[in-house]
Motif scaffolding. Structure first.
Motif, short mmCIF file in Angstrom:
data_model
loop_
_atom_site.label_atom_id
_atom_site.label_comp_id
_atom_site.label_asym_id
_atom_site.label_seq_id
_atom_site.Cartn_x
_atom_site.Cartn_y
_atom_site.Cartn_z
N THR A 164 29.79 5.74 49.91
CA THR A 164 30.51 6.88 49.34
C THR A 164 30.49 8.05 50.31
O THR A 164 29.77 8.05 51.31
CB THR A 164 29.91 7.30 47.98
OG1 THR A 164 30.77 8.26 47.37
CG2 THR A 164 28.52 7.88 48.15
N VAL A 165 31.31 9.06 49.99
CA VAL A 165 31.42 10.27 50.79
C VAL A 165 31.29 11.46 49.85
O VAL A 165 31.86 11.45 48.74
CB VAL A 165 32.78 10.32 51.53
CG1 VAL A 165 32.94 11.65 52.26
CG2 VAL A 165 32.88 9.15 52.50
N HIS A 166 30.54 12.47 50.25
CA HIS A 166 30.35 13.68 49.45
C HIS A 166 29.81 13.37 48.05
O HIS A 166 30.13 14.07 47.08
CB HIS A 166 31.65 14.47 49.34
CG HIS A 166 32.22 14.91 50.65
ND1 HIS A 166 31.49 15.64 51.58
CD2 HIS A 166 33.43 14.69 51.23
CE1 HIS A 166 32.23 15.86 52.65
NE2 HIS A 166 33.41 15.30 52.46
N GLY A 167 29.02 12.33 47.94
CA GLY A 167 28.39 12.01 46.67
C GLY A 167 29.34 11.60 45.56
O GLY A 167 29.00 11.67 44.38
N ARG A 168 30.53 11.14 45.92
CA ARG A 168 31.50 10.75 44.89
C ARG A 168 31.06 9.45 44.23
O ARG A 168 30.55 8.54 44.89
CB ARG A 168 32.89 10.59 45.49
CG ARG A 168 33.44 11.88 46.10
CD ARG A 168 34.90 11.71 46.49
NE ARG A 168 35.38 12.90 47.18
CZ ARG A 168 35.72 12.94 48.47
NH1 ARG A 168 35.62 11.83 49.20
NH2 ARG A 168 36.14 14.04 49.03
N VAL A 169 31.29 9.37 42.94
CA VAL A 169 30.88 8.19 42.18
C VAL A 169 32.06 7.72 41.33
O VAL A 169 32.82 8.53 40.81
CB VAL A 169 29.66 8.49 41.28
CG1 VAL A 169 29.94 9.63 40.32
CG2 VAL A 169 29.17 7.25 40.55
N GLN A 170 32.23 6.42 41.22
CA GLN A 170 33.32 5.87 40.42
C GLN A 170 32.82 5.41 39.06
O GLN A 170 31.70 4.92 38.93
CB GLN A 170 33.96 4.69 41.16
CG GLN A 170 34.61 5.06 42.49
CD GLN A 170 35.26 3.89 43.17
OE1 GLN A 170 35.53 2.86 42.54
NE2 GLN A 170 35.51 4.01 44.47
#
Length: 309
Positions: A179-185
């Motif tokens: 992930t990038v910038h702590g993004r979560v799906q």
């Protein structure tokens, strides 16, 4: 029942940024956040207030260590009385959370907690450096139920694969998501399984004995570019440098991880102990030597240095 998520990750892995994204998934829920800061001031906690969740901060030590465990249990008990839908606990980057299931499994205290598991953030940029010098990293991986390989955009495919392989040695059984910038799906969270609270062992935890800490008292007349130059002379021998400073009548949040210096201008703070930067390093890192050299080069930046354990 209140669903509880534990968020771990070593210093600078991006837990605060992740939390801001994570909490948006519960916009229709009653959410309570417990932030565990290692330093004297709850820096991350202040930044998290903008997301709108109710917040508690526990400072000066890991909530899973004997020195702060009572406080954590007290705060969690108070939070449960408010009957939130979601409780998110951000552990200190220096915490050893290996007894989290034992602690939360105390039915006489926390019968209304539904432990959803631990999400561990791994810093793709600096993981390989700190892995060998900070014992708590292995312990954080041990209790994890999901790994987020953060800052993936800042490393090559080769380095990302090396970090992933190192993590897989500890936890080949759980998912790892880049992930990038702590993004979560949302789909990732749906796979996070409920964890049994049955576990043997002692509740009390010990601190990470590899940690070295010192405080830097920054002079108010220091220019930002001079402060940056000073920091760059010591950063390679540290895990993390963080704190609020007021220099030349401007307020900044200083945050250094590895060899990356970051200064964010911010509004006036009411910190009782502003202009103190917390420097965290590990056994074998020559931070005192580099500190001495930096102070020789820039003698008018630091008022004093306090070394601790």
């Amino acid at each position: 029942m209140s669903r509880l998520y534990l968020v771990t990750g070593f210093l600078g892995a991006g837990k605060t940024t992740f939390l801001k994204n994570f909490l948006k998934m519960f916009s229709e829920k009653k959410v309570h956040v417990i932030v565990n800061e290692f330093g004297k001031e709850g820096i991350d906690g202040e930044l998290l207030r903008e997301v709108g969740a109710v917040l508690n901060e526990i400072n000066n030590g890991s909530i899973f260590c004997s020195c702060r465990l009572d406080k954590f249990e007290e705060v969690l008990g108070e939070v449960l009385h408010t009957k939130p839908d979601i409780i998110v606990v951000e552990a200190s980057g220096l915490s050893d959370p290996t007894n989290v299931k034992k602690i939360l499994g105390q039915k006489d205290k926390f019968q209304n907690v539904d432990y959803m598991g631990s999400i561990c953030l791994v810093d793709a940029v600096h993981f390989l450096k700190v892995y060998e010098t900070a014992a708590v990293i292995k312990k954080q991986l041990h209790v994890s139920d999901m790994i987020l390989l953060n800052k993936r955009d800042m490393v090559s495919q080769e380095q990302a694969d090396e970090v992933r392989d190192k993590v897989r040695m500890h936890r080949p059984d759980i998912p790892i998501y880049a992930t990038v910038h702590g993004r979560v799906q949302k789909g990732w969270m749906e796979k996070l399984e409920h964890i049994s609270q049955e576990e043997n062992g002692e509740v009390l935890q010990s601190a990470d004995i590899t940690l070295r800490k010192c405080l830097l008292y920054v002079k108010e007349d220091t220019a930002l570019d001079i402060l940056e130059n000073f920091m760059k002379m010591i950063m390679d021998n540290t895990f993390r440098i963080k704190g609020f400073v007021r220099i030349q009548k401007e307020w900044y949040l200083i945050s250094c991880v590895g060899n990356i210096f970051h200064a964010e201008k911010c509004t006036e703070k009411q910190e009782k102990e502003a202009n103190i930067l917390v420097v965290l390093s590990g056994y074998g890192l020559p931070v005192k030597k580099s500190m001495k050299r930096a102070m020789e080069w820039y003698p008018d930046v630091i008022e004093k240095v306090e070394y601790g354990s």
